[in-house]
Design an enzyme around this catalytic site. Structure first.
Site, PDB file in Angstrom:
ATOM      1  N   GLY A 175       0.826  -1.198   0.000  1.00 31.50           N
ATOM      2  CA  GLY A 175       0.000   0.000   0.000  1.00 31.50           C
ATOM      3  C   GLY A 175       0.859   1.246   0.000  1.00 31.50           C
ATOM      4  O   GLY A 175       0.473   2.287   0.529  1.00 31.50           O
ATOM      5  N   SER A 206       1.887   3.225  -2.443  1.00 27.00           N
ATOM      6  CA  SER A 206       1.802   4.193  -3.532  1.00 27.00           C
ATOM      7  C   SER A 206       1.136   5.494  -3.121  1.00 27.00           C
ATOM      8  O   SER A 206       1.155   6.468  -3.877  1.00 27.00           O
ATOM      9  CB  SER A 206       1.041   3.581  -4.726  1.00 27.00           C
ATOM     10  N   SER A 207       0.522   5.533  -1.935  1.00 34.33           N
ATOM     11  CA  SER A 207      -0.150   6.757  -1.495  1.00 34.33           C
ATOM     12  C   SER A 207      -0.357   6.735   0.014  1.00 34.33           C
ATOM     13  O   SER A 207      -0.102   5.723   0.676  1.00 34.33           O
ATOM     14  CB  SER A 207      -1.520   6.910  -2.193  1.00 34.33           C
ATOM     15  N   ARG A 253      -1.246  -2.002  -6.161  1.00 34.87           N
ATOM     16  CA  ARG A 253      -1.897  -2.511  -7.368  1.00 34.87           C
ATOM     17  C   ARG A 253      -1.688  -1.619  -8.587  1.00 34.87           C
ATOM     18  O   ARG A 253      -1.458  -2.097  -9.687  1.00 34.87           O
ATOM     19  CB  ARG A 253      -3.399  -2.688  -7.114  1.00 34.87           C
ATOM     20  N   ASP A 271      -1.748  -7.441  -6.173  1.00 35.59           N
ATOM     21  CA  ASP A 271      -2.800  -7.344  -5.157  1.00 35.59           C
ATOM     22  C   ASP A 271      -2.439  -8.308  -4.031  1.00 35.59           C
ATOM     23  O   ASP A 271      -2.500  -9.517  -4.199  1.00 35.59           O
ATOM     24  CB  ASP A 271      -4.155  -7.710  -5.766  1.00 35.59           C
ATOM     25  N   SER A 273      -3.163  -0.907  11.651  1.00 39.21           N
ATOM     26  CA  SER A 273      -4.576  -1.119  11.961  1.00 39.21           C
ATOM     27  C   SER A 273      -5.278   0.238  11.915  1.00 39.21           C
ATOM     28  O   SER A 273      -5.122   0.995  10.958  1.00 39.21           O
ATOM     29  CB  SER A 273      -4.716  -1.788  13.336  1.00 39.21           C
ATOM     30  N   TYR A 317     -15.796  -2.693   8.712  1.00 40.33           N
ATOM     31  CA  TYR A 317     -14.405  -2.225   8.771  1.00 40.33           C
ATOM     32  C   TYR A 317     -13.715  -2.594  10.090  1.00 40.33           C
ATOM     33  O   TYR A 317     -12.605  -3.146  10.087  1.00 40.33           O
ATOM     34  CB  TYR A 317     -14.379  -0.714   8.571  1.00 40.33           C
ATOM     35  N   LYS A 329     -10.000  -4.795  11.181  1.00 37.46           N
ATOM     36  CA  LYS A 329      -8.864  -4.167  11.843  1.00 37.46           C
ATOM     37  C   LYS A 329      -8.625  -4.762  13.234  1.00 37.46           C
ATOM     38  O   LYS A 329      -7.470  -4.834  13.687  1.00 37.46           O
ATOM     39  CB  LYS A 329      -9.094  -2.650  11.948  1.00 37.46           C
TER      40      LYS A 329
END
EC number: 1.1.1.102
Length: 332
Positions: A39, A41-42, A64, A93, A172, A186, A190
């Site tokens: 994760g 990329s941002s 991804r 992914d 988390s 959600y 977590k």
């Protein structure tokens, strides 16, 4: 008698501070270390990669979207401290196929060496009332947020144990410490990370591998902006009771705690209170940390009751407003 008791308490606390470093893990040296960020990329993941790169690490970004990865790579490379550092990008992914995840981790290790730190930051959030959420939403969030952390961790753990060095970070959320209105899909995904982290830490601690669980609050990221588009009114009002953090601030704290081998990573006073309240049987990194939790538990529980009361009040007000609107619509 009171003076004697006070003197004994002070001496006991000083002793704990002296003994504490003896049982704390040795900090991980980031210069030259290989850090994998899923994760990355941002958002928080990219900021963690930048923070590690600033300290001399070699980075593997996993996400991804190839375009976002390349854009993040260019941004991270601006923060290099020597010309030997490398940023490797891999598009996959991490929540779908373990064999693919295992293969890309092997590719990364062949190019940049064994993984010294893995940061599991891939995740997503969808909110809504329990009965309004599709069943597929529950499955998707468990896949992305939980299995998306299991697969990369499983791919690196054997080598870390063999080398007897390593850090695994699970990102988390404060919604992984308490369940809130609108987060029935959600929050469980977590909360599951916490259970995984506690069990894994007990397994790998004898091998000098340390696990960190980070509980960031609402953070100004593209994911948070996307989440806000569909938040129920109650969820949004509850979230607004605390401020939104900058991803850079969150990243710095997570990296700092991971380097030190701290099991828990929290941000701000609310985060510290939540972590103390929900520590339960979680491992501690130092005796002083455990002592602080024991001393503050009663006070923090009292404060938490006021928070819970205000959250319940928000839900009731929203329900009453909705009922009035429905009556007005019928009579119009």
């Amino acid at each position: 008698m009171l003076l004697l008791a006070a003197a004994f308490l002070v001496a006991f606390v000083l002793l704990l501070y002296m003994v504490s470093p003896l049982i704390s893990p040795k900090p991980l040296a980031l210069p030259g270390a290989h850090v994998v960020v899923t994760g990355g990329s941002s958002g928080i993941g990219k900021c963690i990669a930048i923070e590690c790169y600033k300290q001399g690490a070699f980075i593997t970004l996993v996400a991804r979207n190839e375009d976002k990865l390349l854009q993040a790579k260019k941004e991270i490379e601006k923060h290099s401290i020597n010309d030997k550092q490398v940023v490797l990008c891999i598009s996959v992914d991490v929540s779908q196929d373990y064999s693919q995840v295992e293969n890309v981790i092997k590719q990364a290790q062949e190019k940049l060496g064994p993984v010294d730190m893995l940061v599991n930051c891939a995740g997503m959030s969808l909110s809504g009332k329990f009965e309004d959420l599709e069943v597929s939403t529950f499955e998707r969030l468990m896949s992305v947020n939980y299995l998306g952390s299991v697969y990369p961790s499983r791919a690196v753990i054997t080598t870390m144990k063999e080398r007897r060095v390593g850090r695994i970070v699970f990102v988390s959320s404060q919604a992984g410490q308490l369940g809130l209105f609108g987060f029935t899909a959600y929050s469980p995904s977590k909360f599951a990370i916490r259970g995984l982290a506690e069990a894994l830490q007990m397994e790998v601690k004898p091998y000098n591998v340390y696990v960190t669980v980070a509980y960031p609050p609402d953070t100004d990221t593209p994911g948070f902006a996307e989440e806000n588009k569909t938040k129920p009114l109650e969820t949004r009002l509850i979230s607004e009771t605390t401020s939104v953090c900058k991803p850079e601030q969150v990243a710095k704290q997570i990296v700092k705690d991971a380097i030190q081998g701290n099991f828990n990573s929290s941000i701000g006073s609310d985060g510290y209170m939540l972590s103390s309240l929900t520590c339960g049987m979680a491992p501690v990194t130092s005796i002083t940390e455990g002592l602080q939790q024991v001393v503050t538990m009663g006070l923090f529980r009292t404060i938490a009751l006021f928070y819970l009361g205000s959250f319940d009040s928000i839900v009731r007000r929203c329900m009453m407003q909705r009922a009035k609107s429905e009556i007005a619509d019928k009579t119009a």
